[in-house]
Design a protein around this motif. Structure first.
Motif: not given
Length: 600
Positions: A43-44, A98-101, A110-111, A129-133
């Protein structure tokens, strides 16, 4: 042996559909009484394709504390491949972010490279996850389905033309459109066969309910994020009807424990995951969690005997791989045994400052998977010239370590850069700036001896691509805004979100005071901030639309747009260090009064 998976519903469509992926061969022989199934979870990951220069602190056989260098997509893929050889029946799953930050090697594209790496790893299901958004729901759908349509500030398909999308389903059971349908697949079943016996493992994937308060509101407009426990419980019968004998929840929400890396005692378990667990159906066998970046293995029956599931989280950045082993009785179709352990993804040594972090021979060192290493190298070469550009000199390390008042040196530096970029009348006329701590994503450690920092380092500090926005607020609105640090949505006294503030602005807060009266003595350049006076405030676009539960930001007047926050930071560091190393902002701007009292 045959492995297969099936996902249902949502927007998976042609990208995943109802295809069956078959591997292995044969089904003859004596009917087995039991079947062992391995779940490999993490995760993360946050797009950490290259080794993140992070060490896992653990104990060796002699009981000594050692730091094991861990992470790197190629080494993680190698660990997964090695465990697949050991176990005949394996599912690879993730619990979101998995993506974002992400570092520059992923986020600049863009990952897309992270999705391609996950494809090569053979991921079966990935909770959103929240970072997928972070870049909005449409961009998440593009990552799932592929294509080059542009939904973000960065250009898609820079290297991959076209980008093919994820070969696994992102799961988002509790992310609903206005008509009640799921944005993405709610879940799916993976089947395992041995000697004519077929066992199904059902997966439900969810992000945390608070996601709308953690991303740009415009990116999730029209979506609702339903209660996690209620959503999972309602989907279990549907999974059973699909053939699931085992139920696994992949949830991007988590907690914290005080137990050791391999200790399943759940000692000190706390956090937002706990009330969700206590409302989950006892039919759930395993909960693979994330979000808090903590590593734990927890036999939850020790906390709540009525909820006998296994709870795990693999920390962050692909430094750990959680291996869950399930024993399933092939007649009763029940899980009769379950255990979990954390596998440290030891890869490459590195140097932290002047301190070498060496390989630890007592722990396995995984071989880099060649195709993943080649893909990462391709993207690394593409960003290398830009990342290596000199961008200034610092007098020391600007870290994200926070004081008792919630400030960090790097947070102040970023806020100062925002104010510097927007102070001129033509740029908005800002008098102060606010930066959310969660948007500062990496330490800024200059090169030893020279103090030099590169564009790539600055990029990793601010990878989201937010624009600066300048808005007008009264002093009374600023008071309400700062009070929202302690009482707004998920912002609470025990989990406040402290905004980083620019030079010249200061205030005090006291958590012992009543709600709405915790912030006091706001001052701008030494003068009291007056309730009826108007002030120009610079923020990034994420906060300007109410991110992190700061709804007062949406009340801003006379809004003007500005440059990218990253460009502002790059310009500021370069300009301020032109005549010598940039002096770091180490002086406190925020004072926590209740903490000061406790020290006396």
């Amino acid at each position: 042996m045959t492995n297969a998976w099936r996902a249902w519903g949502g927007a998976v469509g042609s990208a995943v559909g109802l295809a069956l992926l078959l591997a292995g061969c044969g089904s003859g022989g004596v009917r087995p009484a039991e079947m062992e199934i391995a779940l490999l979870g993490f995760n993360d990951f946050h797009g950490h394709l290259e080794p993140p220069q992070v060490a896992i602190t653990t104990r060796n056989a002699a009981g000594q504390s050692v730091a094991v260098p861990a992470g790197g997509a190629a080494f993680l893929a190698g660990a997964i491949a090695e465990r697949r050889v050991v176990h005949a029946h394996t599912a690879v799953v993730t619990a979101g972010d998995m993506v974002g930050a992400s570092p520059m090697v992923s986020s600049l594209f863009l990952d897309e490279p992270t999705v391609e790496v996950l494809n090569l790893m053979g991921v079966d299901f990935s909770a959103a996850g929240n970072h997928e958004f972070d870049q909005g729901a449409q961009e998440l759908l593009r990552l799932q389905q592929g294509g080059c349509e542009r939904f973000a500030t960065k250009q898609p398909c820079q290297l991959s033309q076209p980008f093919k999308g994820a070969e696994f389903p992102f799961l988002a059971a509790n992310t609903l459109r206005s008509d009640g349908t799921s944005l993405l697949a709610p879940g799916g079943v993976k089947f395992f066969e041995q000697a004519g016996v077929r066992v199904g493992v059902g997966f439900i994937g969810m992000t945390l309910k608070a996601t709308p308060h953690m991303v740009r509101p415009s990116g999730v407009a029209g979506l609702t994020f339903a209660d996690e426990a209620s959503t999972a419980n309602a989907l279990i019968p549907r999974l059973r009807a699909q053939g699931a004998d085992v139920i696994v929840v992949l949830i991007h929400e988590g907690g914290v424990t005080t137990s050791g890396l391999q200790d399943a005692s759940c000692a000190g378990l706390s956090g937002d995951i706990v009330p969700i667990l206590d409302r989950l159906s006892s039919e759930v066998d395993v909960v693979i969690s994330g979000h808090t970046h903590q590593a734990y293995v927890c036999d939850y029956r020790r906390v709540n005997p009525a909820k006998p599931f296994l709870l795990t989280s693999a920390g962050k950045y692909g430094t750990l791989l959680t291996e869950v082993l399930l024993t399933v009785d092939t007649r009763s179709r029940k899980v009769t045994g379950k255990s979990a352990r954390q596998i440290i993804v030891q890869g490459a040594p590195y140097t932290s400052g002047s301190t070498p972090v060496a390989l630890q021979p007592e722990f396995p060192q995984f071989k880099a998977q060649a195709d993943v290493a080649q893909l990462v190298e391709r993207y690394s070469r593409a960003v290398a010239p830009l990342a290596a550009q000199p961008s200034g000199i610092l007098a020391g390390a600007a870290t994200r370590v926070v004081s008792q008042a919630g400030e960090s040196v790097l947070g102040r530096l970023v806020a100062d850069s925002m104010l510097h970029a927007t102070r001129a009348a033509a740029s908005g006329g800002a008098q102060l700036a606010f930066m959310n701590s969660g948007g500062v994503r990496a330490e800024l450690v200059p090169a030893t001896g020279t103090g030099a920092v590169t564009y790539g380092q600055l990029y990793n500090v601010l990878p989201f691509g937010n624009h600066l926005v300048v808005m007008g607020f009264t002093g009374a609105q600023l008071q309400r805004l700062l009070e929202q640090q302690f009482a707004s949505g998920t912002n609470t006294v025990t989990q406040p979100r402290i905004l980083q503030v620019s030079d010249g602005f200061s205030y005090e807060f006291d958590l012992r005071a009543p709600q709405g009266r915790r912030v006091r003595n706001m001052r701008l350049h030494g003068k009291a901030v007056e309730p009826d006076t108007h002030y120009r405030v610079a923020v990034q676009s994420y906060l300007s639309t109410g991110g992190d539960n700061f709804s007062v930001f949406t009340e801003g007047a006379n809004v003007t747009g500005g440059m990218l926050d990253l460009d502002a930071l790059v310009d500021y560091v370069r300009e301020q260090s032109a005549a010598g190393p940039l002096t770091l902002p180490t002086e406190a701007r925020i004072v926590r009064m209740d903490a000061a009292q406790q020290r006396q």
